[in-house]
Design a protein around this motif. Sequence first.
Motif, short mmCIF file in Angstrom:
data_model
loop_
_atom_site.label_atom_id
_atom_site.label_comp_id
_atom_site.label_asym_id
_atom_site.label_seq_id
_atom_site.Cartn_x
_atom_site.Cartn_y
_atom_site.Cartn_z
N HIS A 1 -19.75 8.78 12.16
CA HIS A 1 -18.80 7.67 12.31
C HIS A 1 -17.64 7.88 11.34
O HIS A 1 -17.83 8.33 10.21
CB HIS A 1 -19.50 6.33 12.03
N THR B 1 0.86 -1.18 0.00
CA THR B 1 0.00 0.00 0.00
C THR B 1 0.89 1.23 0.00
O THR B 1 2.11 1.12 0.02
CB THR B 1 -0.94 0.00 1.23
N CYS C 1 -19.87 -0.59 14.65
CA CYS C 1 -19.62 0.86 14.58
C CYS C 1 -20.80 1.69 15.09
O CYS C 1 -20.64 2.86 15.41
CB CYS C 1 -19.29 1.26 13.15
N VAL D 1 -19.75 -2.63 1.46
CA VAL D 1 -20.07 -1.93 2.72
C VAL D 1 -20.10 -0.42 2.48
O VAL D 1 -20.98 0.28 2.99
CB VAL D 1 -19.04 -2.29 3.82
N PHE D 2 -19.17 0.05 1.68
CA PHE D 2 -19.09 1.48 1.35
C PHE D 2 -20.42 1.98 0.78
O PHE D 2 -20.97 2.98 1.22
CB PHE D 2 -17.95 1.70 0.35
N ALA E 1 -15.36 6.09 9.32
CA ALA E 1 -14.90 4.87 8.62
C ALA E 1 -14.13 5.25 7.38
O ALA E 1 -13.17 4.58 7.00
CB ALA E 1 -16.08 3.99 8.25
N ARG F 1 -4.38 -5.86 3.33
CA ARG F 1 -4.37 -4.40 3.13
C ARG F 1 -5.78 -3.80 3.05
O ARG F 1 -5.95 -2.60 3.17
CB ARG F 1 -3.58 -4.05 1.87
N ALA F 2 -6.77 -4.67 2.81
CA ALA F 2 -8.15 -4.16 2.70
C ALA F 2 -8.71 -3.74 4.07
O ALA F 2 -9.63 -2.92 4.13
CB ALA F 2 -9.05 -5.22 2.08
N ILE G 1 -5.45 -1.05 7.03
CA ILE G 1 -5.18 0.39 6.89
C ILE G 1 -6.27 1.24 7.55
O ILE G 1 -6.08 2.42 7.81
CB ILE G 1 -5.07 0.79 5.40
N ARG H 1 -14.73 9.77 2.64
CA ARG H 1 -15.67 9.93 1.51
C ARG H 1 -17.11 9.64 1.95
O ARG H 1 -18.05 10.23 1.44
CB ARG H 1 -15.26 9.01 0.36
N ILE H 2 -17.30 8.72 2.92
CA ILE H 2 -18.65 8.44 3.44
C ILE H 2 -19.13 9.66 4.25
O ILE H 2 -20.28 10.08 4.15
CB ILE H 2 -18.65 7.18 4.33
#
Length: 332
Positions: A256, A31, A116, A224-225, A258, A155-156, A159, A261-262
């Motif tokens: 929250h 990454t 969450c 999930v995004f 996470a 890596r998913a 990070i 961008r969300i």
Amino acid sequence: MTKIRAAITGVGGYVPDYILTNQELETMVDTNDEWITTRTGIKERRILKGEGKGTSHMAAEAVKELLKKTNTDPKEIDLLIVATVTPDMPFPSTANLVADMVGASNSFSYDISAACSGFLYALTTGAKFIESGTHKKVVVVGGDKMSSIINYKDRATCIIFGDGCGAVLLEPTTEHVGVIDSVLKSDGSGAQYLSMPAGGSRIPATHASVEANLHYAQQEGATVFKFAVTNMAEISAEVMQRNNLTSNDVTWLVPHQANKRIIDATASRMGITDDKVMMNIEKYGNTTAGTLPLLMWDYEKRLKKGDNLILAAFGGGFTWGAIYLKWAYDGK
Ligand code: UT7
């Protein structure tokens, strides 16, 4: 009869000292800082080090700070709730352990598991005990030692997550402040996209389950995004509508953390500008149930009595929700 509401009368927090930077992650998985920063907004996260230290360690530190700040005798606490998906052990509950560690010997205590959204669920539940008039001092903790269930070769997920805990004290008030409204949802059909598959009764720990990495959090990130963006924005808009709040009425969005961008998508849907959005994802990453109380901990000094806060979260379960909270004191 005058309505009793549950006011937050103090906030405590704890994050571990160890800082895991994007640069260090670059040495662990394939990454880079640029990808992590632009895709998530995260620069660093905190990691709890030290053998034998679980979520209870961070929770107890947060509660001790809270009790000191609010000048509260631990024996006065009636109820202590911990929202977490990384309990010290399946049982007893982490809340039981924390109550003992802080000297809350007159409280009953239990954990809430809603990933969450855990702090939203716990805050709503704690508020009901205050509103009913049966309990006078309720401590609500949210926190996770996500590093204990993260595969630092994946890596998913590695990070995104970090460790941390926050705690609030709830007390009764007859003023129009405190928890005003909450909308909470869950949908178990989303379990397949974000979970820690093993270690429970379905797949108890075996050599095979460990070898198959089933004791780590697993996430289908892009799916999930999509759910997170839609549901967090919709539920935040719903709680505003139900309470006749326009974007001008909202002092702070407490979302929250996470993925930046969300957060941006939620704020944009609510018509809320960046300067009214609490943000600490850059330094802590996603601390799961710890995120929302840690935001209030970080921003406490800037909060004023009467400020309108919208707390919103989306996470594993799926679980999601939003709370309309009127702040009860001037930050100092
Ligand atoms: O808090 C609980 C709820 N959780 C969330 O709300 C998290 C929601 N999901 C997310 O935040 C994002 O989906 C992630 C940050 C997890 C991933 O971002 P993404 O933009 O959805 O990336 P992606 O999984 O669609 O992958 C895009 C590309 C892929 O490469 P190709 O196939 O396009 O060549 C991935 O292999 O980025 C690659 N990739 C990475 N590259 C560098 C995935 N992870 C990384 C990484 N570093 N860490």
